[in-house]
Design a protein around this motif. Structure first.
Motif, PDB file in Angstrom:
ATOM      1  N   ASP A 173       4.823  36.822  73.878  1.00  0.00           N
ATOM      2  CA  ASP A 173       5.655  36.469  72.239  1.00  0.00           C
ATOM      3  C   ASP A 173       6.526  37.110  71.751  1.00  0.00           C
ATOM      4  OD1 ASP A 173       3.349  34.977  72.159  1.00  0.00           O
ATOM      5  OD2 ASP A 173       1.692  36.017  70.929  1.00  0.00           O
ATOM      6  N   ILE A 174       6.943  37.362  71.016  1.00  0.00           N
ATOM      7  CA  ILE A 174       7.945  37.963  70.223  1.00  0.00           C
ATOM      8  C   ILE A 174       7.568  38.435  69.134  1.00  0.00           C
ATOM      9  CG2 ILE A 174      10.655  37.519  69.017  1.00  0.00           C
ATOM     10  CD1 ILE A 174      10.192  36.738  72.158  1.00  0.00           C
ATOM     11  N   ALA A 175       7.936  39.513  69.066  1.00  0.00           N
ATOM     12  CA  ALA A 175       8.024  40.793  67.442  1.00  0.00           C
ATOM     13  C   ALA A 175      10.129  40.791  66.560  1.00  0.00           C
ATOM     14  CB  ALA A 175       8.208  42.347  67.886  1.00  0.00           C
ATOM     15  N   ILE A 176       8.995  40.192  65.862  1.00  0.00           N
ATOM     16  CA  ILE A 176      10.160  39.914  65.337  1.00  0.00           C
ATOM     17  C   ILE A 176      10.118  40.793  63.537  1.00  0.00           C
ATOM     18  CG2 ILE A 176      11.091  38.270  62.992  1.00  0.00           C
ATOM     19  CD1 ILE A 176      11.409  37.032  65.793  1.00  0.00           C
ATOM     20  N   ALA A 177      10.886  42.208  63.344  1.00  0.00           N
ATOM     21  CA  ALA A 177      11.191  42.583  61.831  1.00  0.00           C
ATOM     22  C   ALA A 177      11.400  42.404  61.302  1.00  0.00           C
ATOM     23  CB  ALA A 177      11.935  44.377  62.321  1.00  0.00           C
ATOM     24  N   LEU A 178      10.633  42.996  59.875  1.00  0.00           N
ATOM     25  CA  LEU A 178      11.575  42.898  58.363  1.00  0.00           C
ATOM     26  C   LEU A 178      11.391  43.958  58.151  1.00  0.00           C
ATOM     27  CD1 LEU A 178       8.311  40.464  57.173  1.00  0.00           C
ATOM     28  CD2 LEU A 178      10.344  39.528  58.409  1.00  0.00           C
ATOM     29  N   PRO A 179      13.005  44.111  57.625  1.00  0.00           N
ATOM     30  CA  PRO A 179      13.285  45.055  57.170  1.00  0.00           C
ATOM     31  C   PRO A 179      12.891  45.985  55.946  1.00  0.00           C
ATOM     32  CG  PRO A 179      14.619  43.483  55.900  1.00  0.00           C
ATOM     33  CD  PRO A 179      13.783  42.724  56.763  1.00  0.00           C
ATOM     34  N   PRO A 306       7.350  31.962  71.000  1.00  0.00           N
ATOM     35  CA  PRO A 306       8.819  32.686  71.753  1.00  0.00           C
ATOM     36  C   PRO A 306       9.007  31.690  70.951  1.00  0.00           C
ATOM     37  CG  PRO A 306       6.994  32.342  73.890  1.00  0.00           C
ATOM     38  CD  PRO A 306       6.049  32.944  72.398  1.00  0.00           C
ATOM     39  N   GLN A 307       8.607  30.044  71.513  1.00  0.00           N
ATOM     40  CA  GLN A 307       9.160  29.051  70.298  1.00  0.00           C
ATOM     41  C   GLN A 307       9.442  29.270  69.033  1.00  0.00           C
ATOM     42  OE1 GLN A 307       6.047  29.197  72.381  1.00  0.00           O
ATOM     43  NE2 GLN A 307       4.738  28.232  71.258  1.00  0.00           N
ATOM     44  N   GLN A 308       8.650  30.110  68.144  1.00  0.00           N
ATOM     45  CA  GLN A 308       8.351  29.702  67.113  1.00  0.00           C
ATOM     46  C   GLN A 308       9.382  31.184  66.351  1.00  0.00           C
ATOM     47  OE1 GLN A 308       5.688  28.871  64.507  1.00  0.00           O
ATOM     48  NE2 GLN A 308       4.495  27.339  65.699  1.00  0.00           N
ATOM     49  N   ALA A 309       9.809  32.239  67.547  1.00  0.00           N
ATOM     50  CA  ALA A 309      10.983  33.412  66.490  1.00  0.00           C
ATOM     51  C   ALA A 309      12.569  32.135  65.837  1.00  0.00           C
ATOM     52  CB  ALA A 309      11.477  33.560  67.784  1.00  0.00           C
ATOM     53  N   GLU A 310      12.632  31.624  66.108  1.00  0.00           N
ATOM     54  CA  GLU A 310      13.811  31.322  65.483  1.00  0.00           C
ATOM     55  C   GLU A 310      13.648  30.868  64.449  1.00  0.00           C
ATOM     56  OE1 GLU A 310      17.514  32.030  65.675  1.00  0.00           O
ATOM     57  OE2 GLU A 310      16.954  32.650  67.649  1.00  0.00           O
ATOM     58  N   GLN A 311      12.582  29.709  64.093  1.00  0.00           N
ATOM     59  CA  GLN A 311      11.703  29.241  62.864  1.00  0.00           C
ATOM     60  C   GLN A 311      11.550  30.330  62.374  1.00  0.00           C
ATOM     61  OE1 GLN A 311       9.250  26.589  63.433  1.00  0.00           O
ATOM     62  NE2 GLN A 311       8.311  25.925  61.692  1.00  0.00           N
ATOM     63  N   THR A 312      11.239  31.299  62.437  1.00  0.00           N
ATOM     64  CA  THR A 312      10.239  32.821  61.420  1.00  0.00           C
ATOM     65  C   THR A 312      11.826  33.377  60.815  1.00  0.00           C
ATOM     66  OG1 THR A 312       8.195  32.459  63.548  1.00  0.00           O
ATOM     67  CG2 THR A 312       8.806  33.951  61.667  1.00  0.00           C
ATOM     68  N   ILE A 313      12.313  33.254  61.826  1.00  0.00           N
ATOM     69  CA  ILE A 313      13.726  34.166  60.977  1.00  0.00           C
ATOM     70  C   ILE A 313      14.307  33.803  60.057  1.00  0.00           C
ATOM     71  CG2 ILE A 313      15.796  35.010  62.074  1.00  0.00           C
ATOM     72  CD1 ILE A 313      14.688  35.846  64.999  1.00  0.00           C
ATOM     73  N   ASN A 314      14.350  31.725  60.358  1.00  0.00           N
ATOM     74  CA  ASN A 314      14.938  31.088  59.508  1.00  0.00           C
ATOM     75  C   ASN A 314      14.304  31.277  58.287  1.00  0.00           C
ATOM     76  OD1 ASN A 314      17.658  30.709  60.988  1.00  0.00           O
ATOM     77  ND2 ASN A 314      16.416  28.882  62.429  1.00  0.00           N
ATOM     78  N   TYR A 315      13.314  31.031  58.392  1.00  0.00           N
ATOM     79  CA  TYR A 315      11.795  31.110  57.065  1.00  0.00           C
ATOM     80  C   TYR A 315      12.110  32.055  56.610  1.00  0.00           C
ATOM     81  CZ  TYR A 315       7.749  30.343  54.281  1.00  0.00           C
ATOM     82  OH  TYR A 315       6.962  30.638  53.568  1.00  0.00           O
ATOM     83  N   PHE A 316      12.113  33.424  57.150  1.00  0.00           N
ATOM     84  CA  PHE A 316      12.572  34.885  56.341  1.00  0.00           C
ATOM     85  C   PHE A 316      13.734  34.223  55.600  1.00  0.00           C
ATOM     86  CE2 PHE A 316       8.454  35.965  59.055  1.00  0.00           C
ATOM     87  CZ  PHE A 316       7.755  36.321  57.337  1.00  0.00           C
ATOM     88  N   ALA A 317      14.302  33.825  55.630  1.00  0.00           N
ATOM     89  CA  ALA A 317      15.462  34.125  55.357  1.00  0.00           C
ATOM     90  C   ALA A 317      16.018  32.793  53.887  1.00  0.00           C
ATOM     91  CB  ALA A 317      17.268  33.473  56.266  1.00  0.00           C
ATOM     92  N   SER A 318      15.246  32.704  53.840  1.00  0.00           N
ATOM     93  CA  SER A 318      14.692  31.040  52.331  1.00  0.00           C
ATOM     94  C   SER A 318      14.033  31.916  52.001  1.00  0.00           C
ATOM     95  CB  SER A 318      13.905  29.860  52.924  1.00  0.00           C
ATOM     96  OG  SER A 318      12.974  30.769  53.445  1.00  0.00           O
ATOM     97  N   TYR A 319      13.354  33.538  51.711  1.00  0.00           N
ATOM     98  CA  TYR A 319      12.966  34.240  51.429  1.00  0.00           C
ATOM     99  C   TYR A 319      14.481  35.869  50.865  1.00  0.00           C
ATOM    100  CZ  TYR A 319       8.542  32.657  50.439  1.00  0.00           C
ATOM    101  OH  TYR A 319       7.637  31.729  49.804  1.00  0.00           O
ATOM    102  N   ASN A 320      15.475  35.064  51.288  1.00  0.00           N
ATOM    103  CA  ASN A 320      16.611  36.547  50.597  1.00  0.00           C
ATOM    104  C   ASN A 320      15.989  37.794  52.316  1.00  0.00           C
ATOM    105  OD1 ASN A 320      18.530  34.576  49.871  1.00  0.00           O
ATOM    106  ND2 ASN A 320      17.574  35.256  48.027  1.00  0.00           N
ATOM    107  N   ILE A 321      15.370  37.506  52.736  1.00  0.00           N
ATOM    108  CA  ILE A 321      14.374  38.325  53.930  1.00  0.00           C
ATOM    109  C   ILE A 321      15.596  38.407  55.216  1.00  0.00           C
ATOM    110  CG2 ILE A 321      12.753  39.630  55.219  1.00  0.00           C
ATOM    111  CD1 ILE A 321      10.779  38.651  52.627  1.00  0.00           C
ATOM    112  N   THR A 322      16.602  39.414  55.345  1.00  0.00           N
ATOM    113  CA  THR A 322      16.721  39.825  56.974  1.00  0.00           C
ATOM    114  C   THR A 322      16.245  39.984  58.561  1.00  0.00           C
ATOM    115  OG1 THR A 322      19.045  39.824  55.690  1.00  0.00           O
ATOM    116  CG2 THR A 322      19.133  40.199  57.907  1.00  0.00           C
ATOM    117  N   ALA A 323      15.555  38.975  58.536  1.00  0.00           N
ATOM    118  CA  ALA A 323      14.474  38.995  59.961  1.00  0.00           C
ATOM    119  C   ALA A 323      15.261  39.203  60.812  1.00  0.00           C
ATOM    120  CB  ALA A 323      12.661  38.274  60.090  1.00  0.00           C
ATOM    121  N   SER A 324      14.385  40.044  62.177  1.00  0.00           N
ATOM    122  CA  SER A 324      15.537  40.233  63.803  1.00  0.00           C
ATOM    123  C   SER A 324      13.972  40.039  64.496  1.00  0.00           C
ATOM    124  CB  SER A 324      16.222  41.115  63.470  1.00  0.00           C
ATOM    125  OG  SER A 324      15.858  42.647  62.735  1.00  0.00           O
TER     126      SER A 324
END
Length: 341
Positions: A173-179, A306-324
């Motif tokens: 699994d992938i760890a995605i950070a929210l700032p 892992p297969q949802q990592a990029e989708q998750t980052i893109n989803y939070f971008a729609s909330y103006n949250i720069t996830a990484s």
């Protein structure tokens, strides 16, 4: 002699409750039964749950309050109080339902504490929960003049089948950070020592902070992550675990969402806000101490397949949250591999 001569003004307390009544009512959800002023707050469980699980949390703001006292600015610490509680129960997947506050002070100052409650109400609105009630304790001789302390309590709800614990997290699994919005509400004893030892003033504006004063920087309220996280789960994004990065930073908090035999290999590739560089330089604080004290720009972490990592980052971008992406779950014993020690 009467109670007022002993330092407790009961009439001022009643007037204060009336003064904050509209602030409290502005946070109410349809499930709230009754109004402000009873011995207990009543809340009807929302409909639509098959196996509802209640999740509770409690916290305070800590010595960040000292800065509010020194600057006589009290409109944001209430947001911190709510954030520290609702972000915690969010890690179980819970939607915050209602919040209670406890305010203790030496002498009740209505204008000051109305600002505090206004912040609490703002935080509740950001989290979507009702400010169901609270307690204001006037304790002369226990607190210095003009000072107060805060504690908060919240209750949330989650469907049992959607309750998150450590069992869902998988190797790979992938760890995605929210700032974070900065230092949030932890490490302030060290913050205040750095400023005191260097004879700095709260209205100083170090160049590295882009023109913001130290007071403005360190009173920036804690980010509330409830609505975007709940919306992400409702959209179908699969989240296996979550961590609220508070006292102890990533090393203490991120392993709390891991199962047995798991660790996280960290990639130090996110943008660290300038305030942490300023603290490290000004206080001559080593990297290990920085990571073990502060959030270092990461306020919340979600663990996803892992297969949802990029989708998750893109989803939070729609909330103006720069996830990484900041790491991967690997075999281990609860450690964070790659964090300065």
């Amino acid at each position: 002699m009467d109670y007022r001569e002993a330092g407790v003004d009961v009439e001022a307390g009643r007037a204060f409750v009336n003064q904050i009544r509209n602030l409290v009512h502005s946070t109410f959800r349809p499930e709230v039964l009754g109004g402000l002023g009873g011995f207990g707050g009543c809340f009807q469980l929302p409909s639509g749950y098959k196996e509802p699980v209640l999740v509770s949390g409690t916290d305070g703001v800590g010595t960040k309050l000292k800065i509010a006292h020194m600057l006589n600015r009290h409109d944001t610490v209430g947001i911190d109080l709510v954030a520290m509680c609702v972000n915690d129960i969010l890690t179980n997947g819970a939607e915050p339902l209602f919040f209670l506050d406890y305010v203790a002070t030496g002498k009740l100052e209505p204008e000051q504490l109305t600002q505090v409650v206004a912040g609490i109400a703002s935080g509740c609105k950001q989290a979507g929960c009702a400010l169901l009630g609270g307690e204001t304790a006037e304790m002369p001789g226990f607190y210095q003049a003009g000072e107060y302390d805060l504690a908060g309590f919240c209750v949330g709800i989650v469907e049992k089948s959607l309750l998150l614990d450590t069992s869902q997290v998988q190797i790979g699994d992938i760890a995605i950070a929210l700032p974070s919005t900065g230092v949030h509400s932890n490490g302030y004893s060290l913050v205040r020592k750095i400023i005191s030892d260097n004879n700095l003033a709260w209205d100083d504006k170090p160049n590295i902070l882009g023109g913001k004063s130290l007071g403005d920087t360190f009173l920036t309220p804690t980010q509330i992550y409830v609505k975007p996280i709940l919306a992400a789960r409702a959209s179908g994004l699969e989240i296996h675990g979550m961590a609220h990065i508070t006292g102890g930073g990533l090393p203490e908090n991120l392993p709390r969402c891991l199962g047995a035999g798991q660790a996280i290999k960290i990639e130090l590739n996110w943008t660290i806000p300038p305030v942490f560089e300023w603290l490290a330089q000004t206080g001559d604080v080593g990297q290990a101490a920085m990571y073990n004290t502060f959030n270092m720009g990461v306020g919340f972490v979600v663990i996803v397949p892992p297969q949802q990592a990029e989708q998750t980052i893109n989803y939070f971008a729609s909330y103006n949250i720069t996830a990484s992406k900041i790491g991967e779950v690997v075999s281990g014993t609860g450690e964070l591999i790659g964090i300065p020690t």
